[in-house]
Design a protein around this motif. Structure first.
Motif, PDB file in Angstrom:
ATOM      1  N   ASP A 107       0.217  -1.686  -0.335  1.00  0.00           N
ATOM      2  CA  ASP A 107      -0.172  -0.186  -0.303  1.00  0.00           C
ATOM      3  C   ASP A 107       0.846   1.123   0.316  1.00  0.00           C
ATOM      4  O   ASP A 107       0.462   2.361   0.554  1.00  0.00           O
ATOM      5  CB  ASP A 107      -0.504   0.184   1.207  1.00  0.00           C
ATOM      6  N   GLU A 108       2.370   1.094  -0.705  1.00  0.00           N
ATOM      7  CA  GLU A 108       2.517   2.628  -0.822  1.00  0.00           C
ATOM      8  C   GLU A 108       3.382   2.264  -1.453  1.00  0.00           C
ATOM      9  O   GLU A 108       3.917   1.670  -3.080  1.00  0.00           O
ATOM     10  CB  GLU A 108       4.257   2.362   0.235  1.00  0.00           C
ATOM     11  N   PRO A 109       2.475   3.470  -3.054  1.00  0.00           N
ATOM     12  CA  PRO A 109       3.147   3.466  -4.265  1.00  0.00           C
ATOM     13  C   PRO A 109       4.902   3.690  -5.003  1.00  0.00           C
ATOM     14  O   PRO A 109       4.424   3.588  -5.476  1.00  0.00           O
ATOM     15  CB  PRO A 109       1.979   5.156  -4.923  1.00  0.00           C
ATOM     16  N   GLN A 110       5.475   5.017  -3.947  1.00  0.00           N
ATOM     17  CA  GLN A 110       6.579   4.291  -3.992  1.00  0.00           C
ATOM     18  C   GLN A 110       7.005   2.806  -4.439  1.00  0.00           C
ATOM     19  O   GLN A 110       8.602   3.060  -5.110  1.00  0.00           O
ATOM     20  CB  GLN A 110       7.009   5.708  -3.351  1.00  0.00           C
ATOM     21  N   PHE A 111       7.045   2.119  -3.401  1.00  0.00           N
ATOM     22  CA  PHE A 111       7.881   1.310  -3.081  1.00  0.00           C
ATOM     23  C   PHE A 111       6.623   0.022  -4.443  1.00  0.00           C
ATOM     24  O   PHE A 111       7.896  -0.119  -4.906  1.00  0.00           O
ATOM     25  CB  PHE A 111       7.428   0.169  -1.628  1.00  0.00           C
ATOM     26  N   LEU A 112       5.873   0.299  -5.831  1.00  0.00           N
ATOM     27  CA  LEU A 112       5.666  -0.279  -5.866  1.00  0.00           C
ATOM     28  C   LEU A 112       6.287   0.068  -7.516  1.00  0.00           C
ATOM     29  O   LEU A 112       6.437   0.025  -8.219  1.00  0.00           O
ATOM     30  CB  LEU A 112       4.240  -0.541  -6.178  1.00  0.00           C
ATOM     31  N   THR A 113       6.900   1.702  -7.495  1.00  0.00           N
ATOM     32  CA  THR A 113       7.201   2.182  -8.990  1.00  0.00           C
ATOM     33  C   THR A 113       8.292   1.734  -8.668  1.00  0.00           C
ATOM     34  O   THR A 113       9.440   2.003  -9.882  1.00  0.00           O
ATOM     35  CB  THR A 113       7.553   3.884  -8.536  1.00  0.00           C
ATOM     36  N   ARG A 114       9.308   2.053  -7.413  1.00  0.00           N
ATOM     37  CA  ARG A 114      10.365   1.511  -7.207  1.00  0.00           C
ATOM     38  C   ARG A 114      10.934   0.292  -7.269  1.00  0.00           C
ATOM     39  O   ARG A 114      12.287  -0.823  -6.592  1.00  0.00           O
ATOM     40  CB  ARG A 114      11.013   2.192  -6.181  1.00  0.00           C
TER      41      ARG A 114
END
Length: 155
Positions: free
Chosen positions: A80-87
């Motif tokens: 549930d953290e977009p920055q982890f998904l994009t990185r």
């Protein structure tokens, strides 16, 4: 969260220190962290919280270095953290480079080469509202135009 950690613990040697990537500014990560701490005690795991803030370009490599310095034996990426998904490619590459087992909250990280995940497939979740709204539109059309729902047998 306890189920995710339990699944991950089943492939880890004991005792192990697990670096948990979290975002302190997230509304859900503090609650997830509390649940993980309780589960980790029962599973004989030591958790090391790595708060990754912004800018992500600086914070993520610093979190990786801290995990190595603290001799973490695994990485757990909170969902549930977009920055982890994009990185995710960078996180997967780090785990592979240092031969650390890693657990992800999104299946897409496994598609990039990560070890394991437990969570929804975001592509399927993205498509779901479209299919539901299509069914709603069709039901509404049938309610407004009853002849549209019956085949035309006058031919």
């Amino acid at each position: 969260m306890p189920k995710m950690l339990e699944l991950f613990a089943s492939v880890l040697p004991r005792p192990t220190t697990v670096a948990v990537l979290a975002d302190a500014r997230s509304e859900v990560h503090p609650r997830m962290w509390k649940a993980l701490v309780q589960a980790a005690q029962a599973l004989n795991l030591k958790l090391l919280k790595m708060d990754v803030g912004r800018p992500i370009d600086v914070a993520l490599p610093a979190a990786f270095e801290t995990a190595l310095r603290e001799k973490a034996g695994a990485i757990f990426v909170l969902p549930d953290e977009p920055q982890f998904l994009t990185r995710r490619a960078e996180i997967v590459a780090f785990a592979a480079k240092h031969r650390l087992p890693a657990f992800y909250g999104a299946r897409e990280a496994v598609d990039e080469g990560g070890l394991m995940s437990y969570g929804e497939n975001l592509r399927t979740a993205y498509r779901m509202p479209r299919s539901i709204s299509g069914k709603c539109r069709m039901a509404r059309r049938r309610a407004i135009y009853p002849s549209a729902s019956r085949p035309n047998s006058s031919w």
